[in-house]
Design a protein around this motif. Structure first.
Motif, PDB file in Angstrom:
ATOM      1  N   ALA A 175       0.819  -1.212   0.000  1.00 47.72           N
ATOM      2  CA  ALA A 175       0.000   0.000   0.000  1.00 47.72           C
ATOM      3  C   ALA A 175       0.850   1.258   0.000  1.00 47.72           C
ATOM      4  N   ILE A 176       0.391   2.252  -0.749  1.00 51.15           N
ATOM      5  CA  ILE A 176       1.005   3.582  -0.747  1.00 51.15           C
ATOM      6  C   ILE A 176      -0.071   4.599  -0.423  1.00 51.15           C
ATOM      7  N   PRO A 177       0.298   5.791   0.023  1.00 53.00           N
ATOM      8  CA  PRO A 177      -0.708   6.835   0.214  1.00 53.00           C
ATOM      9  C   PRO A 177      -1.383   7.182  -1.112  1.00 53.00           C
ATOM     10  N   TYR A 178      -2.661   7.489  -1.069  1.00 55.29           N
ATOM     11  CA  TYR A 178      -3.379   7.893  -2.276  1.00 55.29           C
ATOM     12  C   TYR A 178      -2.821   9.222  -2.783  1.00 55.29           C
ATOM     13  N   ASP A 179      -2.765   9.353  -4.092  1.00 56.85           N
ATOM     14  CA  ASP A 179      -2.313  10.603  -4.728  1.00 56.85           C
ATOM     15  C   ASP A 179      -0.839  10.886  -4.438  1.00 56.85           C
ATOM     16  N   ASP A 180      -0.041   9.827  -4.386  1.00 53.92           N
ATOM     17  CA  ASP A 180       1.381   9.971  -4.060  1.00 53.92           C
ATOM     18  C   ASP A 180       2.215   9.288  -5.141  1.00 53.92           C
ATOM     19  N   VAL A 181       2.564  10.040  -6.168  1.00 48.30           N
ATOM     20  CA  VAL A 181       3.331   9.497  -7.288  1.00 48.30           C
ATOM     21  C   VAL A 181       4.714   9.063  -6.843  1.00 48.30           C
ATOM     22  N   GLN A 182       5.327   9.818  -5.942  1.00 41.57           N
ATOM     23  CA  GLN A 182       6.685   9.509  -5.499  1.00 41.57           C
ATOM     24  C   GLN A 182       6.746   8.149  -4.813  1.00 41.57           C
ATOM     25  N   SER A 183       5.774   7.854  -3.984  1.00 39.71           N
ATOM     26  CA  SER A 183       5.755   6.555  -3.305  1.00 39.71           C
ATOM     27  C   SER A 183       5.588   5.415  -4.304  1.00 39.71           C
ATOM     28  N   LEU A 184       4.743   5.633  -5.310  1.00 41.64           N
ATOM     29  CA  LEU A 184       4.571   4.615  -6.342  1.00 41.64           C
ATOM     30  C   LEU A 184       5.879   4.400  -7.104  1.00 41.64           C
TER      31      LEU A 184
END
Length: 426
Positions: A175-184
């Motif tokens: 899981a990554i935070p929603y709306d977080d391109v950097q985490s993806l």
């Protein structure tokens, strides 16, 4: 007591409480009829439906074209199972794949089934096409997601209420935070076993969270770069709800062939449900191109009811209504009007801190804690005043009326909402 005997609301609610599992907490309103944007309770009171069965009834209650398709097909052939061909499924499959611009569709019944189907397709593709070692595939999801409540899906949910005492849970998700391109991007760069990214273009159940501009497109670009499947869950946001045929269409106003538009972020796998049926009969669908869908072979996935002729006839009619009545354009126009009027109100409000949304999928944030009963009490008062809505996550009220609503009706609803909120102002 005869089953034909007329009983009142309190008795009907008591019956559900006694004989039904307590897996929902409905408003104390017992509905018996619906037409267009309206529903009526057993006592004959009329309400605006501002929830649309969680966006399943985008075309309005009991739309005549959809109901006629249901009746006509029900009098001819309802179910064959997939042990045999039927004369409706192939035509429907051609229609829906052409409409959304994919090679293949795998028909199912419910949104959660469709999500499970997409997960299976993604994993099998990862092992057979991408070359990930079996049992090692990882699918990236977003925090605060809502993709259903099956065992697999709650395995990657962070909703404690949906998870408590339902384990053990399935592995294979990150899981990554929603709306977080950097985490993806970080995950994709550091884990060669990522098979797919499953995301809601707008998080509906979480409180109608609209991501920042460009998030969806950038996420798709990253997925393409790393040979990862971009999977869009449009069960709630699809079928014109957000002002375009799909939420991933961005600002596109067309009604089909969205891949031709500059604003369209084309998923590798598209998940649909709810309004595909117009709220008349359970229908869901997973769409993908041959290069992905080819991994599914006979006996590896299916459903007795998936792809039945009744569902095919209903879904075809439901999707035709969206285009025939220009419901995406209507949702876009009325959504802007709704947010304009609500933003005007909350400038001087102490009870509402924010309005957000897209098209006719909107929410207001009540200026109170998630643990408070304020939003629930507001919804009770809204019902008294002739409008039905429901809280989500304690202090958020979601507003999603049928897309056939007129401007006059919308302004009447805005008046009801504002006058109700004024009763709660401090």
């Amino acid at each position: 007591m005869s089953v034909l005997e007329k009983i009142n609301s309190e008795e009907l609610i008591a019956l559900e409480s006694q004989y039904g599992a307590h897996n929902y907490h409905p408003l104390p309103v017992v509905l018996s009829r619906g037409e267009g944007v309206y529903v009526w309770d057993v006592d004959g009171k009329k309400y605006y439906d501002f929830l649309s069965a969680y966006s399943a009834v985008n075309q309005g209650h009991c739309h005549p074209k959809i109901i006629n398709a249901l009746i006509t097909q029900a009098q001819t052939l309802t179910l064959t199972s997939r042990a045999f061909f039927n004369d409706k499924l192939g035509k429907y499959e051609q229609f829906i794949t052409d409409l959304f611009g994919f090679d293949k569709v795998l028909p199912m019944n419910t949104g959660a089934e469709a999500v499970e189907t997409a997960i299976k397709i993604c994993r099998k593709w990862a092992y057979e096409s991408k070359g990930i070692d079996e049992h090692e595939a990882v699918i990236v999801v977003c925090e605060n997601n809502f993709h259903g409540r099956t065992t697999t899906i709650i395995s990657f949910s962070n909703d404690a209420n949906a998870r408590k005492n339902f384990g053990p849970f399935s592995d294979g998700f990150a899981a990554i935070p929603y709306d977080d391109v950097q985490s993806l991007q970080l995950l994709l760069e550091n884990n060669k076993n990522i098979a797919g990214f499953l995301v809601e273009p707008i998080q509906g159940e979480a409180g109608v969270y609209v991501p920042s501009e460009g998030f969806i497109a950038k996420a798709k670009e990253l997925c393409k770069k790393h040979n990862v499947l971009f999977i869009a869950d449009e069960v709630q946001t699809g079928i014109a709800r957000t002002g375009s045929l799909l939420a991933v269409c961005g600002d596109c106003t067309c009604e089909s062939k969205c891949e031709q538009q500059n604003t369209y972020t084309r998923p590798d796998i598209l998940i649909l449900g709810k309004a595909v049926s117009g709220g008349v009969y359970p229908v869901s669908a997973v769409l993908a191109d041959d290069s992905i869908m080819h991994v599914i072979k006979p006996g590896q996935h299916g459903s007795t009811f998936g792809g039945n002729p009744l569902a095919a006839a209903v879904a075809t009619a439901a999707l035709e209504v969206i285009a025939d009545e220009h419901l995406a354009q209507n949702a876009r126009r009325l959504g802007k009007l709704f947010r304009l009027k609500m933003n005007e109100y909350i400038q001087n409000s102490t009870i509402v801190s924010l309005v957000r949304g897209k098209g006719l999928l909107n929410a207001i944030v009540i200026n109170d804690t998630e643990q408070s009963s304020t939003a629930w009490n507001i919804c009770l008062k809204l019902a008294e005043n002739g409008l039905l809505a429901k809280p989500t996550h304690g202090n958020i009220i979601r507003f999603a009326p049928p897309l056939i609503m007129t401007e006059e009706q919308l302004l009447d609803c805005v008046s009801i909402i504002i006058s109700t909120l004024q009763e709660f102002e401090k």
